[in-house]
Design a protein around this motif. Sequence first.
Motif, PDB file in Angstrom:
ATOM      1  N   ALA A  67       6.381  11.451   7.166  1.00  0.00           N
ATOM      2  CA  ALA A  67       5.126  10.723   7.365  1.00  0.00           C
ATOM      3  C   ALA A  67       3.923  11.618   7.090  1.00  0.00           C
ATOM      4  CB  ALA A  67       5.063  10.177   8.787  1.00  0.00           C
ATOM      5  N   SER A  68       3.991  12.865   7.546  1.00  0.00           N
ATOM      6  CA  SER A  68       2.876  13.790   7.333  1.00  0.00           C
ATOM      7  C   SER A  68       2.708  14.123   5.855  1.00  0.00           C
ATOM      8  CB  SER A  68       3.107  15.075   8.143  1.00  0.00           C
ATOM      9  OG  SER A  68       3.174  14.792   9.525  1.00  0.00           O
ATOM     10  N   LEU A  69       3.815  14.276   5.149  1.00  0.00           N
ATOM     11  CA  LEU A  69       3.735  14.539   3.713  1.00  0.00           C
ATOM     12  C   LEU A  69       3.160  13.336   2.969  1.00  0.00           C
ATOM     13  CD1 LEU A  69       7.113  16.404   3.065  1.00  0.00           C
ATOM     14  CD2 LEU A  69       4.808  17.389   3.122  1.00  0.00           C
ATOM     15  N   CYS A  70       3.502  12.136   3.425  1.00  0.00           N
ATOM     16  CA  CYS A  70       2.990  10.924   2.780  1.00  0.00           C
ATOM     17  C   CYS A  70       1.475  10.822   2.907  1.00  0.00           C
ATOM     18  CB  CYS A  70       3.664   9.687   3.382  1.00  0.00           C
ATOM     19  SG  CYS A  70       5.381   9.445   2.878  1.00  0.00           S
ATOM     20  N   ILE A  71       0.946  11.072   4.119  1.00  0.00           N
ATOM     21  CA  ILE A  71      -0.505  10.957   4.290  1.00  0.00           C
ATOM     22  C   ILE A  71      -1.218  12.089   3.551  1.00  0.00           C
ATOM     23  CG2 ILE A  71      -0.682  12.305   6.423  1.00  0.00           C
ATOM     24  CD1 ILE A  71      -2.604   9.083   5.487  1.00  0.00           C
ATOM     25  N   LEU A  72      -0.553  13.246   3.418  1.00  0.00           N
ATOM     26  CA  LEU A  72      -1.138  14.329   2.625  1.00  0.00           C
ATOM     27  C   LEU A  72      -1.213  13.931   1.158  1.00  0.00           C
ATOM     28  CD1 LEU A  72      -2.247  17.220   2.606  1.00  0.00           C
ATOM     29  CD2 LEU A  72       0.099  18.024   2.241  1.00  0.00           C
ATOM     30  N   MET A  73      -0.174  13.263   0.660  1.00  0.00           N
ATOM     31  CA  MET A  73      -0.197  12.778  -0.713  1.00  0.00           C
ATOM     32  C   MET A  73      -1.271  11.701  -0.901  1.00  0.00           C
ATOM     33  SD  MET A  73       1.900  14.586  -2.362  1.00  0.00           S
ATOM     34  CE  MET A  73       1.827  13.656  -3.893  1.00  0.00           C
ATOM     35  N   VAL A  74      -1.470  10.877   0.119  1.00  0.00           N
ATOM     36  CA  VAL A  74      -2.530   9.868   0.060  1.00  0.00           C
ATOM     37  C   VAL A  74      -3.887  10.533  -0.128  1.00  0.00           C
ATOM     38  CG1 VAL A  74      -3.788   8.149   1.415  1.00  0.00           C
ATOM     39  CG2 VAL A  74      -1.292   8.111   1.368  1.00  0.00           C
ATOM     40  N   SER A  75      -4.113  11.636   0.580  1.00  0.00           N
ATOM     41  CA  SER A  75      -5.403  12.323   0.481  1.00  0.00           C
ATOM     42  C   SER A  75      -5.564  13.054  -0.850  1.00  0.00           C
ATOM     43  CB  SER A  75      -5.553  13.321   1.635  1.00  0.00           C
ATOM     44  OG  SER A  75      -4.588  14.358   1.537  1.00  0.00           O
ATOM     45  N   CYS A  76      -4.448  13.495  -1.429  1.00  0.00           N
ATOM     46  CA  CYS A  76      -4.522  14.246  -2.683  1.00  0.00           C
ATOM     47  C   CYS A  76      -4.652  13.333  -3.901  1.00  0.00           C
ATOM     48  CB  CYS A  76      -3.279  15.128  -2.848  1.00  0.00           C
ATOM     49  SG  CYS A  76      -3.165  16.478  -1.652  1.00  0.00           S
ATOM     50  N   LEU A  77      -4.037  12.140  -3.837  1.00  0.00           N
ATOM     51  CA  LEU A  77      -4.082  11.214  -4.970  1.00  0.00           C
ATOM     52  C   LEU A  77      -5.263  10.269  -4.794  1.00  0.00           C
ATOM     53  CD1 LEU A  77      -0.281  10.387  -5.203  1.00  0.00           C
ATOM     54  CD2 LEU A  77      -1.582  11.938  -6.663  1.00  0.00           C
ATOM     55  N   LYS A  78      -6.264  10.395  -5.642  1.00  0.00           N
ATOM     56  CA  LYS A  78      -7.457   9.574  -5.514  1.00  0.00           C
ATOM     57  C   LYS A  78      -7.139   8.104  -5.772  1.00  0.00           C
ATOM     58  CE  LYS A  78     -10.755  13.171  -6.865  1.00  0.00           C
ATOM     59  NZ  LYS A  78     -11.870  13.525  -7.778  1.00  0.00           N
ATOM     60  N   ILE A  81       1.865   2.886   2.305  1.00  0.00           N
ATOM     61  CA  ILE A  81       2.903   2.034   2.897  1.00  0.00           C
ATOM     62  C   ILE A  81       4.026   2.890   3.487  1.00  0.00           C
ATOM     63  CG2 ILE A  81       4.664   0.303   2.365  1.00  0.00           C
ATOM     64  CD1 ILE A  81       2.756  -0.792   0.212  1.00  0.00           C
ATOM     65  N   LEU A  82       4.427   3.938   2.762  1.00  0.00           N
ATOM     66  CA  LEU A  82       5.485   4.817   3.271  1.00  0.00           C
ATOM     67  C   LEU A  82       5.040   5.527   4.541  1.00  0.00           C
ATOM     68  CD1 LEU A  82       6.845   6.407  -0.042  1.00  0.00           C
ATOM     69  CD2 LEU A  82       7.947   4.685   1.398  1.00  0.00           C
ATOM     70  N   PHE A  83       3.776   5.941   4.580  1.00  0.00           N
ATOM     71  CA  PHE A  83       3.254   6.595   5.785  1.00  0.00           C
ATOM     72  C   PHE A  83       3.366   5.684   6.989  1.00  0.00           C
ATOM     73  CE2 PHE A  83      -0.597   7.051   8.482  1.00  0.00           C
ATOM     74  CZ  PHE A  83      -0.261   8.247   9.100  1.00  0.00           C
ATOM     75  N   VAL A  84       2.963   4.435   6.838  1.00  0.00           N
ATOM     76  CA  VAL A  84       3.033   3.478   7.947  1.00  0.00           C
ATOM     77  C   VAL A  84       4.487   3.254   8.375  1.00  0.00           C
ATOM     78  CG1 VAL A  84       2.608   1.084   8.611  1.00  0.00           C
ATOM     79  CG2 VAL A  84       0.893   2.327   7.280  1.00  0.00           C
ATOM     80  N   ILE A  85       5.374   3.098   7.417  1.00  0.00           N
ATOM     81  CA  ILE A  85       6.789   2.850   7.727  1.00  0.00           C
ATOM     82  C   ILE A  85       7.399   4.022   8.484  1.00  0.00           C
ATOM     83  CG2 ILE A  85       9.090   2.578   6.709  1.00  0.00           C
ATOM     84  CD1 ILE A  85       7.791   0.946   4.476  1.00  0.00           C
ATOM     85  N   PHE A  86       7.132   5.241   8.037  1.00  0.00           N
ATOM     86  CA  PHE A  86       7.755   6.408   8.668  1.00  0.00           C
ATOM     87  C   PHE A  86       7.151   6.707  10.030  1.00  0.00           C
ATOM     88  CE2 PHE A  86       9.202   7.391   4.285  1.00  0.00           C
ATOM     89  CZ  PHE A  86      10.556   7.548   4.571  1.00  0.00           C
ATOM     90  N   PHE A  94      -2.479  -5.042  13.766  1.00  0.00           N
ATOM     91  CA  PHE A  94      -3.589  -4.562  12.938  1.00  0.00           C
ATOM     92  C   PHE A  94      -3.211  -4.564  11.457  1.00  0.00           C
ATOM     93  CE2 PHE A  94      -5.457  -1.893  16.637  1.00  0.00           C
ATOM     94  CZ  PHE A  94      -6.127  -3.010  17.088  1.00  0.00           C
ATOM     95  N   VAL A  95      -1.989  -4.122  11.161  1.00  0.00           N
ATOM     96  CA  VAL A  95      -1.539  -4.086   9.766  1.00  0.00           C
ATOM     97  C   VAL A  95      -1.470  -5.497   9.188  1.00  0.00           C
ATOM     98  CG1 VAL A  95       0.412  -3.551   8.260  1.00  0.00           C
ATOM     99  CG2 VAL A  95      -0.271  -1.916  10.023  1.00  0.00           C
TER     100      VAL A  95
END
Length: 286
Positions: A123-134, A148-153, A194-195
Amino acid sequence: MKIGSLTLPNIKPQHAWILPLISLLGWWAMLVALMICWFAKGRPILDTYHYEMPHYIVYLSNVGATDLQPIFIVGAAIMGIFFVWAVIEDYYLRTPERNYFPASFHWFVTAVHALAIALSIIASLCILMVSCLKDNWQYSRVHSVFVILFVIFVFSYLCAHSLAFLIYYRHYGIKYFLHSAIVKIVWTCIAIVFVVCYGAFMGKANSEGRWSKYWGYSAIMEWTLVYYYGTMMFIIAWDLRRSSYGDYVEYYINREEDLRKNEEANMSSDHSTDANYNMDNVSNQQ
C-alpha cells in the motif's frame, strides 16, 4: 530491531506509539502544504476540461502534478515509511522474545501478522507511485490504477490486522483486542461509504459533461478521503500503547514468560536425564 534479515533502528517499546503519529504528521502536513500553496498562487486553474470545479476546489492529483510534486512525494514517503515501521513494530513487540504485549502464540497468528506487514508495504509503495506519476495525459491511467491498488491494500491490511486481534481476543480474553478490531471494521465501512460517494459523484459528473458541478463534489470527497485516511494512524498508535490492554496485560505477559521458562527447564531436565541414562549404560557395560 531485527526480524529475520530485516534490521530497523531500535526504539524503546514505550515510545513505539509515536511512529504512526509521525506518519500522520507527514501525511497531513503534506496535504495542508499543497492546499495552502494552491491558495497562495491565487487558485490557478489546473483542470481546463471541467468548467465549474476549478473556481473553488482542485483535485489532489492535479495540484500534486505541478511544481509542488516534491512536497507530494516527500509526504507520501514519510507516511509510508513510518506506517510500515509501526506495523512491523506492532508484531515485533508481540514476539515471545520481546514479550511487551500479549505474545503471539501460534504460527497462524504470525502468518497473519506477516500478511499485514506485506499489505502495508505494498500500500505504501502504491501511494508513493501515485505521487511520482503525474496525473496528466501521459500517466493518467497508471496513476488511477495505483490509486485503486492503494485503497484495496489498505482495506486488506485492516482486515488482516482485525483478524489477528480477533484471534488474540479469543485466546487471551482481553477486551481491547475485540474493541480495536471493531473500530477497524467500522473505520473501513465508513471509508467504503466515502469511496462509493466519490465514485457516484464522478459517475454523475461524467454523465452531465464538463459543465457539471459534480466534478467539484467529487474533488471535495477526494480531499475528505485523504484526510480521513490519516485517522487510521490514531488507531495504530492506540494499539501500540501498553496501557490500552488494561491491568491484565501484566498477568498474561508474566504467564507467558513463566511458561517459556518452564519449557526451557523441562528441556534441560530431559537432556540431563538422557545424559545420566547414557552414563549409567556405559557404567553397566564396563
